[in-house]
Design a protein around this motif. Structure first.
Motif, PDB file in Angstrom:
ATOM      1  N   ARG A  85       0.831  -1.208   0.000  1.00 40.29           N
ATOM      2  CA  ARG A  85       0.000   0.000   0.000  1.00 40.29           C
ATOM      3  C   ARG A  85       0.866   1.258   0.000  1.00 40.29           C
ATOM      4  NH1 ARG A  85      -2.689  -2.811   4.026  1.00 40.29           N
ATOM      5  NH2 ARG A  85      -1.778  -1.434   5.612  1.00 40.29           N
ATOM      6  N   TYR A 124       3.834   1.698  -1.170  1.00 34.99           N
ATOM      7  CA  TYR A 124       4.444   1.917  -2.473  1.00 34.99           C
ATOM      8  C   TYR A 124       3.395   2.117  -3.564  1.00 34.99           C
ATOM      9  CZ  TYR A 124       9.395   1.095  -1.420  1.00 34.99           C
ATOM     10  OH  TYR A 124      10.687   1.215  -0.969  1.00 34.99           O
ATOM     11  N   GLY A 125       2.133   1.885  -3.239  1.00 38.56           N
ATOM     12  CA  GLY A 125       1.062   2.004  -4.209  1.00 38.56           C
ATOM     13  C   GLY A 125       0.226   3.242  -4.005  1.00 38.56           C
ATOM     14  N   GLU A 126      -1.005   3.037  -3.564  1.00 36.28           N
ATOM     15  CA  GLU A 126      -1.963   4.147  -3.507  1.00 36.28           C
ATOM     16  C   GLU A 126      -1.628   5.204  -2.461  1.00 36.28           C
ATOM     17  OE1 GLU A 126      -3.974   0.642  -1.236  1.00 36.28           O
ATOM     18  OE2 GLU A 126      -2.598   0.936  -2.930  1.00 36.28           O
ATOM     19  N   GLU A 127      -0.714   4.899  -1.541  1.00 33.37           N
ATOM     20  CA  GLU A 127      -0.385   5.872  -0.494  1.00 33.37           C
ATOM     21  C   GLU A 127       0.928   6.611  -0.736  1.00 33.37           C
ATOM     22  OE1 GLU A 127      -2.421   3.165   3.072  1.00 33.37           O
ATOM     23  OE2 GLU A 127      -0.233   3.391   2.952  1.00 33.37           O
ATOM     24  N   TYR A 128       1.660   6.250  -1.784  1.00 30.25           N
ATOM     25  CA  TYR A 128       3.043   6.717  -1.913  1.00 30.25           C
ATOM     26  C   TYR A 128       3.164   8.199  -2.262  1.00 30.25           C
ATOM     27  CZ  TYR A 128       7.947   6.995  -3.009  1.00 30.25           C
ATOM     28  OH  TYR A 128       9.269   7.358  -3.002  1.00 30.25           O
ATOM     29  N   ARG A 183      -1.315  14.307  -0.221  1.00 28.49           N
ATOM     30  CA  ARG A 183      -0.749  12.981   0.002  1.00 28.49           C
ATOM     31  C   ARG A 183       0.658  13.075   0.612  1.00 28.49           C
ATOM     32  NH1 ARG A 183      -0.375   8.160  -4.442  1.00 28.49           N
ATOM     33  NH2 ARG A 183      -2.618   8.567  -4.583  1.00 28.49           N
TER      34      ARG A 183
END
Length: 404
Positions: free
Chosen positions: A44, A46-50, A60
């Motif tokens: 997460r 490295y994905g949608e939260e990066y 963000r």
């Protein structure tokens, strides 16, 4: 008397996707397997939260900055630091020790001064001090071990003198499993004005760490042995000591103001975190800490000690086997088999789906002290169980049959 093994171990094993059915992973002292909650958190992050930290004004980035600093707060709580600003994120314990040697050491250790180590130290707690000693003309002294392979604190105290500037010890030995009497060593070091650095790599995954009660000046550990990600670790230092240290790397983030005529540094811990940090490593280290504390470090320690005690009892009964380290060691069992190289032992055990470590374990001076070229080492984790001990013993019996 053998300590009962916790019956809930199979539930903990189920938390770890890397543990294939029938595979006994007994190399946790080198690196621990990762629970699914940590793996999912890494994906997460490295994905949608990066996003980057400390720089962006967009939402963000602000959120990730909050999580990064919240991870620092989580670490501070985990080791009972007085304040989060005493905790520096580094690549691992090795970098933490090198940081202290470069920044604090260059300013506080001089020609003719003494650095005191012990016989059982990991190379990472030897080589940085050798480099420092060579730079400044200092001397290294080494405390011996007792007959049951624990730090001889009486001898260590006798080696501390007015020229001693630093004492560096492993909280838990990565080969022998013994626990150092840190508070007593701290008292002896501080009596002459010396500082104490503690290598907590093997302690952090199984012991409740209270840096204030231990009275250390520096405490280091790595996340990957604590069921967390690789490439991230922690240097804790007393606030007054840390704030008096100069940075050892230059770059972005660690500065207050930069000009071609000179630069000024950010307050600690920022001055020691040059460049873009391991953001995902820090935030998921916090997840790993949550995982072990939800189980309970006392529960983990009890479980691993019971497995180590069972393994030592069964191995002691086998002909041609020599055990090293004290009874009651923390989840680590090192041994040698007469006439069989540890690498051959490990190779045959691998055929039996048992993974152990064989070699000097980055402790060549200790191997010389034990008068062996290497040892075999089985090390337990929260996911280990009695069946792993059984497979280890059965595999070693096969080794004996093969080598006669």
């Amino acid at each position: 008397m053998q300590v009962p093994i916790m019956s809930s171990a199979p539930d903990w094993r189920a938390d770890f996707p890397g543990l294939a059915p029938g595979w006994s992973y007994l190399d946790s002292a080198a690196t621990a397997q990762k629970p699914k909650v940590v793996i999912d958190a890494i994906a997460r992050a490295y994905g949608e939260e990066y996003a980057t930290v400390h720089r962006g004004v967009y939402a963000r980035s602000a959120t990730m900055t909050e999580r990064y600093e919240a991870a620092r707060e989580r670490v501070a709580t985990f080791i009972n630091a007085a304040r989060p600003s005493e905790c520096v994120f580094v690549r691992g314990a090795t970098e933490a020790i090198n940081l202290v040697a470069e920044s604090w050491g260059n300013a506080n250790v001089g020609a003719g001064d003494h650095i005191l180590l012990t016989t059982l130290e990991h190379h990472s707690n030897i080589v940085p001090w050798q480099l420092l000693a060579a730079r400044v003309g200092a001397k290294i002294d080494v405390a011996p071990l007792t007959a049951d392979h624990q730090i001889d604190v009486d001898a260590l105290e006798n080696l501390i003198g007015e020229r001693t500037k630093l004492v560096a010890v492993a909280h838990v030995s990565n080969v022998l499993g013994g626990v150092a009497d840190v508070t007593r060593i701290a008292k002896a070091a501080h009596a002459v004005g010396a500082k104490l650095l503690v290598d907590g790599c093997q302690a952090a995954p199984r012991l409740a760490i209270d840096v204030q009660a231990l009275d250390a000046d520096f405490y280091v550990f790595s996340a990957h042995k604590l069921y967390g990600p690789t490439g991230i670790g922690v240097l804790w230092a007393r606030g007054d000591v840390l704030n008096g240290m100069q940075p050892w790397q230059g770059g972005g983030s660690m500065i207050e103001e930069v000009g071609f005529e000179g630069s000024t540094w950010a307050p600690a811990p920022g001055r020691f975190e040059a460049g873009t940090p391991h953001i995902v490593g820090a935030v998921t280290l916090a997840i790993a800490i949550d995982y072990v504390e939800n189980i309970g470090l006392d529960v983990i320690d009890h479980h691993e000690r019971a497995l180590a005690a069972q393994a030592r009892d069964e191995l002691r009964a086998m002909n041609s086997l020599t055990l090293y380290g004290p009874d009651g060691g923390r989840g680590i069992v090192s041994f040698a088999m007469e006439g069989v190289h540890p690498h051959d032992i490990a190779t045959i055990l691998d055929e039996e789906q048992v993974a152990i470590r064989a070699g000097h374990h980055c402790c060549q001076p200790l191997m010389k002290y034990l008068d062996v070229p290497a040892t075999a080492r089985a090390s337990f984790g929260v996911y280990s169980g009695a069946e792993d001990v059984e497979k280890l013993v059965n595999g070693l019996k096969r080794v004996q049959r093969i080598f006669g």
